[in-house]
Design a protein around this motif. Structure first.
Motif, PDB file in Angstrom:
ATOM      1  N   GLU A  33       0.828  -1.206   0.000  1.00  0.00           N
ATOM      2  CA  GLU A  33       0.000   0.000   0.000  1.00  0.00           C
ATOM      3  C   GLU A  33       0.861   1.254   0.000  1.00  0.00           C
ATOM      4  OE1 GLU A  33      -2.479  -2.547  -0.478  1.00  0.00           O
ATOM      5  OE2 GLU A  33      -1.591  -2.838   1.510  1.00  0.00           O
TER       6      GLU A  33
ATOM      7  N   LEU B 299       1.496   2.669  -3.350  1.00  0.00           N
ATOM      8  CA  LEU B 299       0.389   3.436  -3.897  1.00  0.00           C
ATOM      9  C   LEU B 299       0.555   4.924  -3.566  1.00  0.00           C
ATOM     10  CD1 LEU B 299      -2.351   2.703  -5.253  1.00  0.00           C
ATOM     11  CD2 LEU B 299      -3.347   2.748  -2.980  1.00  0.00           C
TER      12      LEU B 299
ATOM     13  N   GLU C 246      -8.401   7.004  -5.291  1.00  0.00           N
ATOM     14  CA  GLU C 246      -7.995   5.595  -5.323  1.00  0.00           C
ATOM     15  C   GLU C 246      -7.300   5.206  -4.018  1.00  0.00           C
ATOM     16  OE1 GLU C 246      -5.257   4.495  -8.390  1.00  0.00           O
ATOM     17  OE2 GLU C 246      -5.411   2.383  -7.815  1.00  0.00           O
TER      18      GLU C 246
ATOM     19  N   GLU D 264      -9.792   4.800  -1.379  1.00  0.00           N
ATOM     20  CA  GLU D 264     -10.611   3.604  -1.529  1.00  0.00           C
ATOM     21  C   GLU D 264      -9.827   2.350  -1.166  1.00  0.00           C
ATOM     22  OE1 GLU D 264     -12.866   1.241  -5.137  1.00  0.00           O
ATOM     23  OE2 GLU D 264     -12.125   3.259  -5.470  1.00  0.00           O
ATOM     24  N   ARG D 265      -8.574   2.293  -1.614  1.00  0.00           N
ATOM     25  CA  ARG D 265      -7.826   1.032  -1.475  1.00  0.00           C
ATOM     26  C   ARG D 265      -7.216   0.825  -0.104  1.00  0.00           C
ATOM     27  NH1 ARG D 265      -4.077  -0.225  -6.484  1.00  0.00           N
ATOM     28  NH2 ARG D 265      -3.028  -1.437  -4.889  1.00  0.00           N
TER      29      ARG D 265
ATOM     30  N   ALA E 273      -7.323  -2.394   2.363  1.00  0.00           N
ATOM     31  CA  ALA E 273      -6.096  -3.105   2.725  1.00  0.00           C
ATOM     32  C   ALA E 273      -5.956  -3.183   4.238  1.00  0.00           C
ATOM     33  CB  ALA E 273      -4.895  -2.395   2.125  1.00  0.00           C
TER      34      ALA E 273
END
Lengths: 452, 156
Positions: free
Chosen positions: A195, A198, A235, A238-239, A243
């Motif tokens: 993560e 990201l 994004e 959201e992710r 996670a």
């Protein structure tokens, strides 16, 4: 046997005859190992103030010296989070005393800061706490701006909050990942870094670098957010919560994780305050102290968030506090995205900020102005200041002295990792050897921050 | 089973080439993270970049089990003897990658505290530029080293 420094030779008043220190100076450079030796002449409680380890040790004098062992850990060790070195005094499996030895990453950054202009200083401070580079930049910029007395446009302030809160999430992700790895939850390492990539991809898009950005600068930020930043942040928003559900499944009620962290490395609120411990470690002990609430900076008071606290002050609570803080940071980021103001991303004060590119083509004066700002730097009024912000590891402070020139006369950083590291001997009081790495990991020290 | 009558499948090579090939395929790095670059080195080892593709995911905590030292970060004067000792403890054949500007030249910190280039202490095979170098840069450095090993340029 080398002579020990005595009370008379310890302090030398200039003007008197200088003591012969050659012999114990040599002893003094031996990395502190000799200080671990028992010295019957010194009152033991004086050696290590406030440490429960020492008190217990004094009471229990029945153990033979032969059963005590001093083990060196680090500076090259996979679990010391860099180049921390510990002298650990063991009695069987029990840790009796711990002495952290630092300085293996001393980079002379505070001295280097004096040779760089205020504008260049960001490149220097960003390399201190390399897991939270944007916080270092923000702290330095806020101190410079306080001396300058410039107004920062609302958009620049919102961008700063957006970036630093994202940085807090990425920093806590690494902390949780390495904490997991040190205790043996190796999959946590993979998840945490997954993560983090990201967020780092967004940082790279915005600042040009994955780390050490030099993005937040005195006067604003280096560049506006890139086109389509809303989608990128959406994004992330959201992710990462998805996670984090993985992490909760993995660790929250995992009996091995609980066994390794519950009741381990306890530090009380009083001890935290006595040692200047801040950040998640202090909050895990139950003190709701967060500089974002108590001394808001960069307009963070406009956003709603809660201060996450624990109650027991153990390794597990510190892990919970970090997870909770990630949720709160995402909450702040969501609000920043919704309310991002329009306008300039850096101050229009021409004393600090160079003229726009277009003006340079039109005017010779603008070109000279631009040249002067980037060579000499802008002049900062003489004075001194201290600004503190809430970095992922605690109170990050910047003490700045200016003599009216383009570079600081003195720059000092109050590094959260440095103060937090003092708590290590207390945390590890009478704990098992195996808990050592759990304690270090839960403090999340960054040696670049400690040694600077 | 129909292959039984066919001539046996043979692969001929020289011993040197075989040794170099096997050295290249499983080069275990020592964990020698110092500063910012260490975080990027960790990022290279984890799932997203996956250093395991090059047979290198096994970061060894003990220098005695390692073949490669990635000097990741700034080397202070205080750390220099430790670094040299770790290098000496590594078993031959061994290689060194100097990762990042600080390890290669001292980087932006030209001051009293840092060793101005780790090649003053240990022999360096590959320098990886960047501050810090991204995982792709590090992997490029590693592939360069592997090429050098397999071509015999770095015979150990």
């Amino acid at each position: 046997m080398m002579a020990e420094p005595t009370a008379t030779t310890d302090i030398w008043v200039s003007g008197t005859e200088a003591p012969d220190v050659s012999e114990w100076m040599v002893a003094g450079t031996d990395e502190g190992a000799q200080e671990m030796e028992r010295d019957e002449t010194v009152e033991r409680s004086v050696e290590q103030r406030g440490s429960r380890v020492v008190d217990d040790w004094v009471v229990d004098d029945s153990v033979d010296d032969d059963e005590r062992m001093i083990v060196n850990m680090g500076p090259q060790h996979p679990s010391t989070h860099g180049v921390l070195r510990l002298n650990i005094e063991l009695e069987g499996e029990i840790v009796r005393r711990v002495k952290p030895i630092i300085g293996y990453l001393h980079t002379g950054m505070e001295k280097t800061a004096e040779t760089l202009t205020f504008l260049q200083g960001g490149t220097n401070v960003t390399r201190m706490d390399y897991l939270a580079p944007l916080h270092n930049e923000l702290c330095y910029s806020l101190a410079t701006e306080k001396l300058l007395g410039v107004e920062i446009p609302p958009r620049a302030q919102a961008i700063r909050i957006l970036m630093t809160e994202l940085n807090r999430v990425s920093s806590h992700l690494v902390a949780t990942a390495t904490n997991g790895m040190d205790i043996g939850a190796l999959s946590m390492m993979m998840y945490g870094f997954r993560e983090r990539e990201l967020i780092l991809a967004f940082f790279e898009k915005t600042t040009g670098l994955r780390m050490n950005h030099n993005y937040i600068r005195p006067g604003g930020v280096a560049a506006d957010l890139p086109d389509g930043w809303e989608e990128d942040v959406a994004e992330i928003l959201e992710r990462i919560p998805l996670a984090m559900r993985d992490y909760e499944d993995l660790l929250k009620e995992n009996p091995i994780w609980l066994g390794r962290t519950r009741g381990v490395g306890i530090i009380t609120a009083d001890e935290c305050l006595a040692y200047g411990v801040t950040g998640p470690t202090l909050r895990a002990a139950g003190v709701p102290w967060d500089l974002r609430k108590s001394q808001p900076y960069s307009g963070i008071e406009a956003y709603e968030f809660d201060v996450v606290t624990g109650s027991r002050g153990d390794v597990y609570d510190r892990y919970r506090v970090r997870i909770g803080e990630m949720h709160q940071s995402l909450r702040i980021i969501e609000q920043v995205v919704d309310t991002m103001p329009r306008g300039d991303y850096k101050t229009t004060d021409r004393k600090v900020s160079p003229p726009p590119r277009q003006r340079i083509d039109e005017s010779m004066e603008a070109l000279i102005h631009h040249f002067k700002i980037y060579t000499e730097g802008f002049k900062v009024p003489a004075g001194e200041t201290y600004v503190a912000i809430e970095a992922p590891r605690g109170e990050l402070g910047c003490y700045l002295v200016s003599d009216g020139s383009g570079a600081p006369l003195r720059m000092h950083t109050r590094a959260p990792s440095f103060s937090n590291l003092q708590a290590l001997p207390i945390m590890m009081a009478d704990s098992l050897v195996a808990d050592t790495v759990a304690c270090i990991a839960s403090l999340d020290p960054v040696m670049g921050d400690v040694d600077r | 089973m129909a292959q039984l009558t066919a001539p046996p499948q043979l692969l001929t090579t020289t011993l040197g080439k075989a040794i170099r090939w096997s050295q290249q395929q499983s080069m275990w790095p020592a964990t020698f993270g110092l500063a910012c670059c260490a975080i990027e080195m960790m990022a290279t080892g984890t799932a997203h970049n996956d250093l395991a593709r090059f047979g290198m995911e096994v970061f060894r905590a003990s220098p005695r089990q390692a073949d490669l030292m990635v000097v990741a970060g700034r080397v202070s004067q205080k750390m220099a003897p430790v670094l040299r000792q770790v290098y000496d403890q590594m078993a031959d054949p061994k290689w060194v990658i100097s990762m990042g500007a600080c390890a290669s030249t001292g980087g932006m910190f030209n001051n009293y505290a840092l060793v101005q280039g780790v090649d003053q202490i240990v022999p360096v095979d590959v320098y990886v530029p960047g501050c810090p170098p991204g995982p792709q840069s590090l992997m490029h450095g590693i592939l360069t080293l592997q090429d050098k090993v397999v071509s015999g340029e770095l015979a150990r």
